[in-house]
Design a protein around this motif. Structure first.
Motif, PDB file in Angstrom:
ATOM      1  N   THR A  29       0.778  -0.964  -0.077  1.00  0.00           N
ATOM      2  CA  THR A  29      -0.070  -0.125  -0.072  1.00  0.00           C
ATOM      3  C   THR A  29       0.798   1.271   0.083  1.00  0.00           C
ATOM      4  O   THR A  29       0.731   2.232  -0.825  1.00  0.00           O
ATOM      5  N   ARG A  30       1.995   1.354   0.852  1.00  0.00           N
ATOM      6  CA  ARG A  30       2.673   2.447   1.084  1.00  0.00           C
ATOM      7  C   ARG A  30       3.623   2.589  -0.391  1.00  0.00           C
ATOM      8  O   ARG A  30       3.835   3.747  -1.035  1.00  0.00           O
ATOM      9  N   LEU A  31       3.815   1.625  -0.880  1.00  0.00           N
ATOM     10  CA  LEU A  31       4.620   1.424  -2.045  1.00  0.00           C
ATOM     11  C   LEU A  31       3.905   2.066  -3.248  1.00  0.00           C
ATOM     12  O   LEU A  31       4.298   2.856  -4.058  1.00  0.00           O
ATOM     13  N   ALA A  84     -10.355   1.106   3.289  1.00  0.00           N
ATOM     14  CA  ALA A  84     -10.784   2.176   2.754  1.00  0.00           C
ATOM     15  C   ALA A  84      -9.692   3.173   3.616  1.00  0.00           C
ATOM     16  O   ALA A  84      -8.774   4.064   3.098  1.00  0.00           O
ATOM     17  N   ALA A  85      -9.772   3.129   4.847  1.00  0.00           N
ATOM     18  CA  ALA A  85      -9.155   4.009   6.021  1.00  0.00           C
ATOM     19  C   ALA A  85      -7.723   3.842   5.895  1.00  0.00           C
ATOM     20  O   ALA A  85      -6.955   4.741   5.774  1.00  0.00           O
ATOM     21  N   MET A  86      -7.179   2.534   5.578  1.00  0.00           N
ATOM     22  CA  MET A  86      -5.987   2.099   5.528  1.00  0.00           C
ATOM     23  C   MET A  86      -5.339   2.915   4.142  1.00  0.00           C
ATOM     24  O   MET A  86      -4.050   3.428   4.212  1.00  0.00           O
ATOM     25  N   SER A  87      -6.098   2.647   3.123  1.00  0.00           N
ATOM     26  CA  SER A  87      -5.273   3.454   1.733  1.00  0.00           C
ATOM     27  C   SER A  87      -5.068   4.924   2.143  1.00  0.00           C
ATOM     28  O   SER A  87      -4.287   5.391   1.714  1.00  0.00           O
ATOM     29  N   TYR A  88      -6.510   5.327   2.593  1.00  0.00           N
ATOM     30  CA  TYR A  88      -6.168   7.026   2.563  1.00  0.00           C
ATOM     31  C   TYR A  88      -5.212   7.393   3.583  1.00  0.00           C
ATOM     32  O   TYR A  88      -4.207   8.540   3.406  1.00  0.00           O
ATOM     33  N   ALA A  89      -5.041   6.859   4.806  1.00  0.00           N
ATOM     34  CA  ALA A  89      -4.058   7.211   5.573  1.00  0.00           C
ATOM     35  C   ALA A  89      -2.502   6.790   5.189  1.00  0.00           C
ATOM     36  O   ALA A  89      -1.862   7.680   5.488  1.00  0.00           O
ATOM     37  N   TYR A  90      -2.402   5.711   4.335  1.00  0.00           N
ATOM     38  CA  TYR A  90      -1.009   5.679   3.689  1.00  0.00           C
ATOM     39  C   TYR A  90      -0.511   6.774   2.876  1.00  0.00           C
ATOM     40  O   TYR A  90       0.735   6.540   2.174  1.00  0.00           O
ATOM     41  N   ARG A  91      -1.354   7.485   2.574  1.00  0.00           N
ATOM     42  CA  ARG A  91      -0.793   8.613   1.606  1.00  0.00           C
ATOM     43  C   ARG A  91      -0.007   9.763   2.275  1.00  0.00           C
ATOM     44  O   ARG A  91       0.687  10.599   1.854  1.00  0.00           O
ATOM     45  N   GLY A  92       0.023   9.670   3.805  1.00  0.00           N
ATOM     46  CA  GLY A  92       0.512  10.352   4.551  1.00  0.00           C
ATOM     47  C   GLY A  92       1.246   9.941   5.834  1.00  0.00           C
ATOM     48  O   GLY A  92       1.553  10.666   6.665  1.00  0.00           O
ATOM     49  N   ILE A  93       1.470   8.603   5.660  1.00  0.00           N
ATOM     50  CA  ILE A  93       2.160   8.048   6.981  1.00  0.00           C
ATOM     51  C   ILE A  93       3.084   6.976   6.500  1.00  0.00           C
ATOM     52  O   ILE A  93       2.871   6.285   5.563  1.00  0.00           O
ATOM     53  N   GLY A  94       4.293   6.788   7.279  1.00  0.00           N
ATOM     54  CA  GLY A  94       5.070   5.928   6.749  1.00  0.00           C
ATOM     55  C   GLY A  94       4.833   4.269   6.940  1.00  0.00           C
ATOM     56  O   GLY A  94       3.867   4.073   7.650  1.00  0.00           O
ATOM     57  N   THR A  95       5.576   3.482   6.313  1.00  0.00           N
ATOM     58  CA  THR A  95       5.149   1.976   6.313  1.00  0.00           C
ATOM     59  C   THR A  95       5.110   1.505   7.812  1.00  0.00           C
ATOM     60  O   THR A  95       4.001   0.911   8.274  1.00  0.00           O
ATOM     61  N   GLY A  96       6.134   1.686   8.574  1.00  0.00           N
ATOM     62  CA  GLY A  96       6.223   1.295   9.777  1.00  0.00           C
ATOM     63  C   GLY A  96       5.578   1.933  10.899  1.00  0.00           C
ATOM     64  O   GLY A  96       4.744   1.349  11.856  1.00  0.00           O
ATOM     65  N   ALA A  97       5.349   3.126  10.777  1.00  0.00           N
ATOM     66  CA  ALA A  97       4.497   4.258  11.633  1.00  0.00           C
ATOM     67  C   ALA A  97       2.974   3.648  11.457  1.00  0.00           C
ATOM     68  O   ALA A  97       2.504   3.938  12.547  1.00  0.00           O
ATOM     69  N   GLY A  98       2.574   3.786   9.961  1.00  0.00           N
ATOM     70  CA  GLY A  98       1.383   3.122   9.899  1.00  0.00           C
ATOM     71  C   GLY A  98       0.959   1.999  10.450  1.00  0.00           C
ATOM     72  O   GLY A  98      -0.094   1.754  11.035  1.00  0.00           O
ATOM     73  N   LEU A 249      10.881  -5.327   5.815  1.00  0.00           N
ATOM     74  CA  LEU A 249      10.579  -5.393   4.548  1.00  0.00           C
ATOM     75  C   LEU A 249      10.952  -4.133   3.799  1.00  0.00           C
ATOM     76  O   LEU A 249      11.343  -4.358   2.888  1.00  0.00           O
ATOM     77  N   GLY A 250      10.579  -3.090   4.562  1.00  0.00           N
ATOM     78  CA  GLY A 250      10.879  -1.758   3.974  1.00  0.00           C
ATOM     79  C   GLY A 250      12.557  -1.510   3.804  1.00  0.00           C
ATOM     80  O   GLY A 250      12.870  -0.901   2.709  1.00  0.00           O
ATOM     81  N   ALA A 251      13.271  -2.161   4.609  1.00  0.00           N
ATOM     82  CA  ALA A 251      14.530  -1.943   4.364  1.00  0.00           C
ATOM     83  C   ALA A 251      15.000  -2.825   3.268  1.00  0.00           C
ATOM     84  O   ALA A 251      16.096  -2.476   2.651  1.00  0.00           O
ATOM     85  N   LEU A 252      14.554  -4.041   3.223  1.00  0.00           N
ATOM     86  CA  LEU A 252      14.946  -4.789   2.124  1.00  0.00           C
ATOM     87  C   LEU A 252      14.529  -4.387   0.729  1.00  0.00           C
ATOM     88  O   LEU A 252      15.187  -4.473  -0.418  1.00  0.00           O
ATOM     89  N   ILE A 253      13.268  -3.628   0.718  1.00  0.00           N
ATOM     90  CA  ILE A 253      12.569  -3.679  -0.749  1.00  0.00           C
ATOM     91  C   ILE A 253      12.725  -2.073  -0.903  1.00  0.00           C
ATOM     92  O   ILE A 253      13.055  -1.823  -2.133  1.00  0.00           O
ATOM     93  N   LEU A 254      12.450  -1.130   0.091  1.00  0.00           N
ATOM     94  CA  LEU A 254      12.602   0.313  -0.178  1.00  0.00           C
ATOM     95  C   LEU A 254      13.990   0.740   0.285  1.00  0.00           C
ATOM     96  O   LEU A 254      13.946   2.123   0.244  1.00  0.00           O
ATOM     97  N   ASN A 255      14.806   0.413   0.603  1.00  0.00           N
ATOM     98  CA  ASN A 255      16.153   0.786   1.118  1.00  0.00           C
ATOM     99  C   ASN A 255      15.962   1.628   2.381  1.00  0.00           C
ATOM    100  O   ASN A 255      16.673   2.711   2.519  1.00  0.00           O
ATOM    101  N   GLU A 256      15.006   1.402   3.121  1.00  0.00           N
ATOM    102  CA  GLU A 256      14.837   2.014   4.374  1.00  0.00           C
ATOM    103  C   GLU A 256      15.824   1.762   5.458  1.00  0.00           C
ATOM    104  O   GLU A 256      16.253   0.642   5.606  1.00  0.00           O
ATOM    105  N   PRO A 257      16.515   2.845   5.984  1.00  0.00           N
ATOM    106  CA  PRO A 257      17.511   2.471   6.956  1.00  0.00           C
ATOM    107  C   PRO A 257      16.842   1.547   8.340  1.00  0.00           C
ATOM    108  O   PRO A 257      16.009   1.748   8.686  1.00  0.00           O
TER     109      PRO A 257
END
Length: 282
Positions: A29-31, A84-98, A249-257
């Motif tokens: 979703t974040r991707l 629906a709420a998850m989709s709209y929320a992930y427009r403005g929040i990071g993967t792990g924080a969300g 997963l974000g670190a492996l795929i999105l290169n998040e530290p």
């Protein structure tokens, strides 16, 4: 190996697979909203529609008795609000924080239900799980907006209630399929109401389809199966591991530290989850 030990091992392994799939949902979703131009309503519709198609195909292969229509629509409404709420929320929040807000909020209805039905758990485990998660996300520089966090909290409460409703189901496949199929008209109706903001993106739709058909539909069937084999409190606590997996997963795929501090905090979180899962009792 006794049958009891083997059974517990199977549940533990399938629970781990399910939690990884849930983390995959957050990642996909974040991707989609980070790298494509798809809008939230279309993403939600494709996600739920893809899940409905996959589960309908499985039902055709393994026909089962129909579930109560009223029960299916109530569960579908919760599932739609969550997605629906998850989709709209992930427009403005990071993967792990969300994922943190989502599954922490999901704990609330599940913990209340468990307490009211006589479940007691490890206080130390709960403290470790919540404390570890707080420490785990502390180094992050990006703080979610209040609106995105509030939407994710709504999604979490809806998910917690949805999980509780499926606890007593006799067929995880039938229950999940009915829920997804009944969300389709809801998603299409919302899509029509937001038609002016539709933004079609092929790659974004592919992410939504993968999220709906694999890490949602099939994972939810698996979740309902393992969910019926654990307490409400334990089921809520084990989901607190999802933000940890999400960031990995974000670190492996999105290169998040990922730092040593984050790994240590994640280990504390998982230790707390294990304590709660083991110690919860009526």
């Amino acid at each position: 190996m006794t049958n009891s030990i083997r059974s517990h091992l199977v549940v533990a392994v399938l629970t781990l697979v399910t939690m990884l799939a849930f983390a995959g949902n957050s990642l996909l979703t974040r991707l989609a909203f980070q790298t494509t131009h798809i809008d939230a309503a279309l993403f939600t519709a494709v996600r739920l529609g893809s899940g409905a198609v996959v589960l309908f195909a499985l039902l055709r292969a393994r026909p089962r008795p129909r579930a109560n229509a009223r029960e299916a629509w109530l569960s579908a409404a919760l599932l739609f609000v969550y997605a629906a709420a998850m989709s709209y929320a992930y427009r403005g929040i990071g993967t792990g924080a969300g994922a943190l807000v989502l599954f922490a909020a999901a704990q609330v209805p599940m913990a209340v239900y468990g307490y009211r039905h006589g479940e007691r758990t490890s206080v130390l485990g709960a403290v470790l799980a919540f404390g570890g998660l707080t420490a785990f996300l502390r180094p992050w520089n990006a703080s979610p907006t209040l609106g995105a966090a509030a939407l994710m909290a709504v999604a979490g409460v809806a998910w917690g209630l949805y999980s509780l409703r499926g606890r007593a189901t006799e067929s995880a496949l039938q229950w999940t399929a009915n829920s997804f199929i009944c969300t389709v008209p809801m998603a299409l109706g919302w899509l029509l109401l937001t038609a002016h903001a539709i933004s079609v993106d092929t790659l974004g739709m592919a992410y939504a389809a993968l999220s709906g058909g694999i890490t949602s539909a099939l994972a939810y069937v698996l979740w309902y199966w393992v969910r019926t084999r654990m307490s409400a409190t334990g089921a809520g606590a084990v989901q607190l591991s999802v933000p940890v997996f999400g960031v990995l997963l974000g670190a492996l795929i999105l290169n998040e530290p990922v730092t040593a501090y984050s790994l240590a905090a994640g280990a504390v979180t998982l230790a707390g989850v294990a304590l709660v899962s083991i110690k919860t009792r009526r």
